[in-house]
Scaffold this active site. Structure first.
Site, PDB file in Angstrom:
ATOM      1  N   ASN A 214      -2.574 -12.525  55.235  1.00 43.85           N
ATOM      2  CA  ASN A 214      -3.653 -12.616  56.222  1.00 43.85           C
ATOM      3  C   ASN A 214      -3.675 -11.352  57.078  1.00 43.85           C
ATOM      4  O   ASN A 214      -2.898 -10.430  56.853  1.00 43.85           O
ATOM      5  CB  ASN A 214      -3.465 -13.870  57.082  1.00 43.85           C
ATOM      6  CG  ASN A 214      -2.121 -13.853  57.770  1.00 43.85           C
ATOM      7  OD1 ASN A 214      -1.879 -13.052  58.651  1.00 43.85           O
ATOM      8  ND2 ASN A 214      -1.213 -14.729  57.336  1.00 43.85           N
ATOM      9  N   ASP A 283      -0.419 -20.980  55.039  1.00 42.59           N
ATOM     10  CA  ASP A 283      -0.335 -22.440  54.928  1.00 42.59           C
ATOM     11  C   ASP A 283      -0.113 -22.863  53.477  1.00 42.59           C
ATOM     12  O   ASP A 283       0.393 -23.941  53.207  1.00 42.59           O
ATOM     13  CB  ASP A 283      -1.622 -23.082  55.467  1.00 42.59           C
ATOM     14  CG  ASP A 283      -1.726 -22.897  56.972  1.00 42.59           C
ATOM     15  OD1 ASP A 283      -0.662 -22.877  57.628  1.00 42.59           O
ATOM     16  OD2 ASP A 283      -2.843 -22.736  57.494  1.00 42.59           O
ATOM     17  N   PRO A 312       6.205 -24.634  53.952  1.00 39.36           N
ATOM     18  CA  PRO A 312       6.801 -25.376  55.072  1.00 39.36           C
ATOM     19  C   PRO A 312       6.220 -24.895  56.386  1.00 39.36           C
ATOM     20  O   PRO A 312       5.894 -23.717  56.522  1.00 39.36           O
ATOM     21  CB  PRO A 312       8.285 -25.033  54.986  1.00 39.36           C
ATOM     22  CG  PRO A 312       8.362 -23.770  54.220  1.00 39.36           C
ATOM     23  CD  PRO A 312       7.165 -23.741  53.302  1.00 39.36           C
ATOM     24  N   ASP A 313       6.082 -25.800  57.359  1.00 41.56           N
ATOM     25  CA  ASP A 313       5.607 -25.414  58.694  1.00 41.56           C
ATOM     26  C   ASP A 313       6.836 -25.071  59.539  1.00 41.56           C
ATOM     27  O   ASP A 313       7.603 -25.951  59.938  1.00 41.56           O
ATOM     28  CB  ASP A 313       4.801 -26.556  59.322  1.00 41.56           C
ATOM     29  CG  ASP A 313       4.062 -26.069  60.564  1.00 41.56           C
ATOM     30  OD1 ASP A 313       4.704 -25.441  61.432  1.00 41.56           O
ATOM     31  OD2 ASP A 313       2.850 -26.301  60.655  1.00 41.56           O
ATOM     32  N   PHE A 331       1.188 -20.863  68.545  1.00 43.49           N
ATOM     33  CA  PHE A 331      -0.112 -20.208  68.710  1.00 43.49           C
ATOM     34  C   PHE A 331      -1.146 -20.970  67.895  1.00 43.49           C
ATOM     35  O   PHE A 331      -0.807 -21.531  66.848  1.00 43.49           O
ATOM     36  CB  PHE A 331      -0.058 -18.758  68.195  1.00 43.49           C
ATOM     37  CG  PHE A 331       0.455 -17.788  69.215  1.00 43.49           C
ATOM     38  CD1 PHE A 331       1.804 -17.761  69.525  1.00 43.49           C
ATOM     39  CD2 PHE A 331      -0.400 -16.923  69.877  1.00 43.49           C
ATOM     40  CE1 PHE A 331       2.290 -16.874  70.481  1.00 43.49           C
ATOM     41  CE2 PHE A 331       0.068 -16.037  70.821  1.00 43.49           C
ATOM     42  CZ  PHE A 331       1.415 -16.008  71.127  1.00 43.49           C
ATOM     43  N   LYS A 345      -2.771 -29.466  67.505  1.00 44.65           N
ATOM     44  CA  LYS A 345      -1.526 -28.803  67.064  1.00 44.65           C
ATOM     45  C   LYS A 345      -0.409 -29.022  68.069  1.00 44.65           C
ATOM     46  O   LYS A 345       0.745 -29.238  67.693  1.00 44.65           O
ATOM     47  CB  LYS A 345      -1.762 -27.301  66.886  1.00 44.65           C
ATOM     48  CG  LYS A 345      -2.444 -27.008  65.593  1.00 44.65           C
ATOM     49  CD  LYS A 345      -2.787 -25.565  65.416  1.00 44.65           C
ATOM     50  CE  LYS A 345      -3.829 -25.489  64.305  1.00 44.65           C
ATOM     51  NZ  LYS A 345      -4.351 -24.176  64.115  1.00 44.65           N
ATOM     52  N   LYS A 349       2.541 -31.055  66.277  1.00 46.81           N
ATOM     53  CA  LYS A 349       3.772 -30.283  66.011  1.00 46.81           C
ATOM     54  C   LYS A 349       4.828 -30.545  67.075  1.00 46.81           C
ATOM     55  O   LYS A 349       5.949 -30.033  66.978  1.00 46.81           O
ATOM     56  CB  LYS A 349       3.457 -28.780  65.945  1.00 46.81           C
ATOM     57  CG  LYS A 349       2.473 -28.424  64.810  1.00 46.81           C
ATOM     58  CD  LYS A 349       2.406 -26.934  64.565  1.00 46.81           C
ATOM     59  CE  LYS A 349       1.235 -26.597  63.637  1.00 46.81           C
ATOM     60  NZ  LYS A 349       1.476 -25.448  62.783  1.00 46.81           N
TER      61      LYS A 349
HETATM   62  O1  C5P Z   1      -1.157 -25.045  61.777  1.00 47.58           O
HETATM   63  P1  C5P Z   1      -1.442 -23.654  62.129  1.00 47.58           P
HETATM   64  O2  C5P Z   1      -1.071 -22.671  61.081  1.00 47.58           O
HETATM   65  O3  C5P Z   1      -2.848 -23.371  62.584  1.00 47.58           O
HETATM   66  O4  C5P Z   1      -0.552 -23.418  63.430  1.00 47.58           O
HETATM   67  C1  C5P Z   1      -0.344 -22.174  64.002  1.00 47.58           C
HETATM   68  C2  C5P Z   1       1.022 -22.129  64.611  1.00 47.58           C
HETATM   69  O5  C5P Z   1       1.969 -22.691  63.724  1.00 47.58           O
HETATM   70  C3  C5P Z   1       1.494 -20.720  64.871  1.00 47.58           C
HETATM   71  O6  C5P Z   1       2.346 -20.755  66.004  1.00 47.58           O
HETATM   72  C4  C5P Z   1       2.278 -20.384  63.598  1.00 47.58           C
HETATM   73  O7  C5P Z   1       3.286 -19.430  63.870  1.00 47.58           O
HETATM   74  C5  C5P Z   1       2.879 -21.719  63.239  1.00 47.58           C
HETATM   75  N1  C5P Z   1       3.021 -21.970  61.798  1.00 47.58           N
HETATM   76  C6  C5P Z   1       4.279 -22.008  61.242  1.00 47.58           C
HETATM   77  N2  C5P Z   1       4.436 -22.295  59.907  1.00 47.58           N
HETATM   78  C7  C5P Z   1       3.371 -22.536  59.141  1.00 47.58           C
HETATM   79  C8  C5P Z   1       2.089 -22.490  59.674  1.00 47.58           C
HETATM   80  C9  C5P Z   1       1.948 -22.199  61.012  1.00 47.58           C
HETATM   81  O8  C5P Z   1       5.260 -21.766  61.967  1.00 47.58           O
HETATM   82  N3  C5P Z   1       3.541 -22.792  57.847  1.00 47.58           N
END
Ligand code: C5P
Length: 417
Positions: A214, A283, A312-313, A331, A345, A349
């Protein structure tokens, strides 16, 4: 009233602009703050103002030549550059900015500047004719210097010495003193606090030469890291791909993929009081990574299909394993429904704070130097309406946004200094 900079060592570099005479006023103001001031001048600067003026104002030798060595067994330019707590170039001519951007060291000023350690704050206050200021070469040189962490004190507009009216006047001496004071009097309010920051873009490989990624530059994450380190925090940055220059004084570890970023963050998570997820983490990642470069197929096949799987998030994983006293910040970079998406979020989260920004807004989002953000926090009482508190901020530089984020965090964490 002048600030108290007692004992702070400042190196003032004066270059050849008509406003060099204003550097004497700057030296006089800095002298009144208690700072220990040394001055070096380019040959052209001495055509506008005499070294004797600075010698009288600073009570220190003024160097105008690289072979000036006031102390016989010391190398003056190394000594001056390395002992300074801060270096200011005022006025900075177009020529001097160009030399700095290219690392040229052909006189006492540029030689000193090349020997300034990365961690030392370096400020430039440009002054020149409007056409020179607006020349693409000067613009490019300033971009290079800013990317290296040099702070630019923007020139003002008005009637210039050449009788043109426009931008290019040296900033007011008061403004320059204020910028110097701000740099030297940074509160150490994060002393003893550990901060783990993710930054930049992850890259999810598809084959040995291609990846999904990205537009994140890493500027926001690095600005946070720099600011936190300057305020005394112990900072570890786990960064994906970035185009920004890593800040001094922080530990940097690279993580190419979301999976790698997650495993590194989890392995370090117990050591930190604050986690800030500023990385733009993919994602989804390709389900299969081809060992060989994927070849273009024959004329009959116009499409190929990529199968993607969720990554993984990282942030949610850290928040889910949060320990007592830890503070987790995320963020939300959005293109629509900014606050409701950010609020979702924050809740899903399990975060303590989220920084929401509309990446489509002018002056916000990826690869810009400014940002427009709103902070959201959960309500202390879960039943309260609305379920979050919001704090919108005006457009500001990413460095200023970083400081505001840290201020918000500092007022919410319980860590005695
Ligand atoms: O869910 P989304 O990607 O929009 O959320 C953004 C936030 O989640 C940011 O703080 C980003 O660093 C974190 N994030 C993460 N791991 C992912 C996706 C997002 O830590 N796989």
């Amino acid at each position: 009233m002048d600030a108290d900079l007692t004992g702070k060592k400042i190196l003032l570099c004066v270059s050849g602009s008509i406003s060099a005479y204003k550097a004497a006023d700057l030296a006089s103001h800095l002298g009144k703050t208690g700072a220990v001031l040394h001055v070096v001048m380019t040959h052209a600067a001495t055509g506008f103002i005499a070294p004797a003026t600075f010698r009288a104002l600073t009570r220190n030798p003024v160097l105008t030549d690289v072979f000036d060595e006031p102390i016989s067994d010391r190398i003056a330019h190394i000594d001056l550059a390395q002992s300074a707590d801060l270096v200011i170039v005022a006025p900075a001519s177009a020529d001097l900015l160009a030399k700095m951007a290219h690392g040229i060291a052909d006189d006492i000023v540029t030689t000193c500047l090349l020997a300034v350690p990365q961690k030392t704050p370096l400020l430039v206050a440009p002054a020149m004719n409007t056409v020179m200021w607006e020349h693409p070469a000067t613009t490019a040189n300033l971009v290079t210097l800013k990317a290296r962490g040099v702070e630019v004190i923007e020139p003002g507009s008005g009637l210039l010495a050449c009788q043109d009216v426009g931008i290019g006047k040296l900033a007011d001496v008061g403004e320059i003193v204020e910028a110097i004071t701000k740099c030297l009097c940074v509160p150490q309010d994060f002393e003893g606090i550990g901060i783990l920051i993710t930054a930049g873009a992850t890259r999810e490989p598809l084959d040995p030469v291609r990846f999904l990624s990205n537009r994140s530059s890493g500027k926001m994450g690095f600005a946070l890291a720099e600011s936190a380190a300057r305020r005394g925090a112990k900072v570890l940055v786990i960064a994906g791909f970035t185009t920004a220059v890593p800040p001094p004084g922080v530990t940097l570890v690279r993580a190419e993929t979301a999976e790698k970023m997650k495993s590194l963050c989890l392995s370090w998570r117990r050591k930190f009081d604050v986690f800030i997820g500023a990385a733009a983490v993919s994602d989804y990642a390709p389900a299969e990574i081809s060992e060989q470069k994927i070849k273009k197929r024959g004329d009959t096949e116009n499409e190929i299909t990529l199968r993607l799987v969720k990554t993984p998030d990282v942030l949610a994983a850290i928040a889910a394993q949060k320990q007592e006293g830890q503070f987790v910040v995320g963020f939300a970079a959005e293109t629509e429904n900014l606050l409701s998406n950010a609020q979702d979020k924050l809740r899903s989260k399990g975060l303590d704070m989220i920084v929401a920004n509309d990446v489509t807004a002018e002056g916000a989002g990826f690869d810009t130097d400014t940002n427009i953000v709103t902070f959201l926090f959960p309500q202390d009482e879960p039943q309260s309406e609305p379920q979050f508190k919001s704090q919108p901020l005006p457009k500001m530089s990413k460095k200023e946004v970083a400081d505001e984020i840290l201020n918000a965090i500092r007022s919410r964490i319980h860590h005695d200094l």
